[in-house]
Write a protein that holds these residues in place. Structure first.
Motif, mmCIF file in Angstrom:
data_model
loop_
_atom_site.group_PDB
_atom_site.id
_atom_site.type_symbol
_atom_site.label_atom_id
_atom_site.label_comp_id
_atom_site.label_asym_id
_atom_site.label_seq_id
_atom_site.Cartn_x
_atom_site.Cartn_y
_atom_site.Cartn_z
ATOM 1 N N GLU A 98 -2.383 5.393 10.909
ATOM 2 C CA GLU A 98 -3.540 4.593 11.344
ATOM 3 C C GLU A 98 -4.565 4.506 10.222
ATOM 4 O O GLU A 98 -5.166 3.462 9.990
ATOM 5 C CB GLU A 98 -4.226 5.230 12.557
ATOM 6 N N TRP A 99 -4.753 5.635 9.535
ATOM 7 C CA TRP A 99 -5.696 5.644 8.410
ATOM 8 C C TRP A 99 -5.225 4.670 7.330
ATOM 9 O O TRP A 99 -6.026 3.915 6.761
ATOM 10 C CB TRP A 99 -5.820 7.071 7.847
ATOM 11 N N VAL A 100 -3.920 4.662 7.073
ATOM 12 C CA VAL A 100 -3.369 3.751 6.063
ATOM 13 C C VAL A 100 -3.630 2.298 6.468
ATOM 14 O O VAL A 100 -4.114 1.491 5.665
ATOM 15 C CB VAL A 100 -1.858 3.996 5.859
ATOM 16 N N LEU A 101 -3.334 1.984 7.731
ATOM 17 C CA LEU A 101 -3.542 0.613 8.210
ATOM 18 C C LEU A 101 -5.008 0.207 8.109
ATOM 19 O O LEU A 101 -5.334 -0.888 7.629
ATOM 20 C CB LEU A 101 -3.090 0.500 9.665
ATOM 21 N N ASN A 102 -5.889 1.095 8.556
ATOM 22 C CA ASN A 102 -7.332 0.841 8.482
ATOM 23 C C ASN A 102 -7.782 0.594 7.054
ATOM 24 O O ASN A 102 -8.463 -0.385 6.764
ATOM 25 C CB ASN A 102 -8.089 2.076 8.997
ATOM 26 N N THR A 103 -7.381 1.502 6.170
ATOM 27 C CA THR A 103 -7.851 1.442 4.788
ATOM 28 C C THR A 103 -7.310 0.201 4.079
ATOM 29 O O THR A 103 -8.051 -0.515 3.397
ATOM 30 C CB THR A 103 -7.427 2.718 4.034
ATOM 31 N N ALA A 104 -6.034 -0.067 4.271
ATOM 32 C CA ALA A 104 -5.401 -1.181 3.562
ATOM 33 C C ALA A 104 -5.945 -2.529 4.047
ATOM 34 O O ALA A 104 -6.202 -3.431 3.241
ATOM 35 C CB ALA A 104 -3.886 -1.121 3.731
ATOM 36 N N THR A 105 -6.147 -2.679 5.361
ATOM 37 C CA THR A 105 -6.640 -3.965 5.864
ATOM 38 C C THR A 105 -8.093 -4.190 5.437
ATOM 39 O O THR A 105 -8.474 -5.297 5.060
ATOM 40 C CB THR A 105 -6.522 -4.054 7.401
ATOM 41 N N LEU B 29 -6.744 -4.781 12.941
ATOM 42 C CA LEU B 29 -6.983 -6.047 12.233
ATOM 43 C C LEU B 29 -8.315 -6.644 12.660
ATOM 44 O O LEU B 29 -9.081 -7.143 11.828
ATOM 45 C CB LEU B 29 -5.840 -7.032 12.518
ATOM 46 N N GLY B 30 -8.596 -6.579 13.964
ATOM 47 C CA GLY B 30 -9.857 -7.100 14.488
ATOM 48 C C GLY B 30 -11.038 -6.361 13.879
ATOM 49 O O GLY B 30 -12.017 -6.981 13.431
ATOM 50 N N ALA C 268 0.854 -1.186 0.000
ATOM 51 C CA ALA C 268 0.000 0.000 0.000
ATOM 52 C C ALA C 268 0.888 1.233 0.000
ATOM 53 O O ALA C 268 1.777 1.365 0.834
ATOM 54 C CB ALA C 268 -0.897 -0.011 1.238
ATOM 55 N N LEU C 269 0.658 2.137 -0.958
ATOM 56 C CA LEU C 269 1.475 3.347 -1.065
ATOM 57 C C LEU C 269 0.567 4.578 -1.071
ATOM 58 O O LEU C 269 -0.406 4.644 -1.819
ATOM 59 C CB LEU C 269 2.334 3.286 -2.337
ATOM 60 N N LEU C 270 0.911 5.533 -0.223
ATOM 61 C CA LEU C 270 0.071 6.716 -0.022
ATOM 62 C C LEU C 270 0.181 7.708 -1.176
ATOM 63 O O LEU C 270 1.264 7.915 -1.721
ATOM 64 C CB LEU C 270 0.544 7.437 1.228
ATOM 65 N N ARG C 271 -0.943 8.329 -1.502
ATOM 66 C CA ARG C 271 -0.979 9.405 -2.494
ATOM 67 C C ARG C 271 -1.747 10.573 -1.907
ATOM 68 O O ARG C 271 -2.760 10.371 -1.250
ATOM 69 C CB ARG C 271 -1.678 8.923 -3.772
#
Ligand code: C2E
Ligand code: CA
Ligand code: CA
Ligand code: CA
Length: 277
Positions: free
Chosen positions: A91-98, A136-137, A59-62
């Motif tokens: 955190e937003w990246v982790l949320n969105t990607a998962t 993740l949960g 996942a790469l941010l833009r």
């Protein structure tokens, strides 16, 4: 202003001034980027060298800003590190990607691993492991499908703390990979204590791998080191079939780069995955 010689005072040059003004403007605009939906993720496939299967995505941010246009993460991530915003953005990246990966798997796309870049400030958070497992949960994604990429430089900045955090992540089944490997002056005595799943060979060594004997030697050495420690390897920045052939010959496990695909918006990545299926 700095005194330079007898009566010459040196001020910022116009270029320097423009540069620092841009930094200030970007840094302040970045504060609204999340709320204004200006951040997006793109996904770049990670491919098994053995059978060409897509086994992961990074996942790469833009950041698409109405005035500044598309701002490179190489430019705005350091600003977010400086103004403390990186934790919230991360955190937003982790949320969105998962959540994205969960959605693809629910749609019946083949399972793969989602690799997410972790910033220095995120890695230093004392409750990092709790935060990641909570995310993740909430996404409903099993731990084994997430991989966290940490640069070698960040890991080596405080190796003892890194060992502790990696142990905790390992204990709850989350894989770590070391990004930009070869550029961070790893001390091997620490390195062998890192619970690392994968090494990402920095693209600066891959670029001239078919021409430069030094790069060839370095990449071969990294792959052999990783192998003997039971760690997988991925080469980044693979752009040509010649580079791919060489990496296969020296036993690299995975590859990522424009040769396969640029980072893609979610819809295009899903289409790409379906095509491969
Ligand atoms: P990185 O993690 O080393 O990511 C690899 C970079 O190489 C990406 O640049 C990718 O688009 C680019 N790349 C991929 N394939 C090729 C290729 O074949 N040739 C060449 N020349 N380049 C290739 P990008 O997307 O501009 O990201 C730059 C850096 O920004 C990343 O380097 C990473 O350090 C940082 N970054 C990006 N997204 C995030 C994020 O969500 N969180 C954090 N903390 N950092 C991020
Ligand atoms: Ca990375
Ligand atoms: Ca990298
Ligand atoms: Ca890099």
């Amino acid at each position: 202003a700095k005194q330079d010689g007898r009566n010459n005072f040196r001020f910022f040059t116009p270029e320097m001034q423009t540069h620092s003004v841009r930094i200030l403007q970007l840094s302040s605009a970045l504060r609204h980027a999340l709320a204004r939906n200006q951040l997006q993720l793109q996904y770049q496939p990670q491919v098994s060298i053995r059978d060409g299967r897509i086994i992961g995505a990074e996942a790469l941010l833009r950041w698409q800003h109405p005035e500044f246009g598309l701002v490179s993460p190489a430019e705005f991530i350091p600003l977010a590190e400086n103004n403390g915003q990186i934790v919230q953005i991360g955190e937003w990246v982790l949320n969105t990607a998962t959540r994205q990966l969960k959605e693809w798997m629910d749609q019946g796309l083949p399972p793969m691993v989602m690799a997410v870049n972790l910033s220095a400030a995120q890695f230093r958070q004392p409750n990092l492991v709790d935060r990641v497992t909570r995310i993740l949960g909430e996404a409903g994604l099993a731990h084994q499908y997430l991989e966290l990429e940490l640069t070698e430089a960040v890991a080596m900045h405080d190796p003892l703390a890194a060992i502790k955090t990696m142990d905790e992540l390992h204990a709850c089944g989350i894989h770590m990979s070391i990004d930009d490997f070869g550029t961070g002056y790893s001390s091997l005595s620490y390195f062998k204590r890192f619970k690392v799943y994968k090494l990402k060979i920095d693209q600066s060594f891959v670029r001239d791998i078919t021409r430069d004997p030094d790069d060839k030697a370095i990449v071969t050495a990294i792959i052999n080191l990783a192998r003997s420690l039971g760690i997988r390897t991925i080469a980044e920045g693979v752009e040509t079939s010649e580079q791919l052939a060489y990496l296969r010959q020296v036993g690299c496990d995975e590859v990522q780069g424009y040769y396969f695909s640029e980072p893609l918006p979610a819809e295009s990545f899903a289409a790409y995955l379906k095509e491969q299926k």
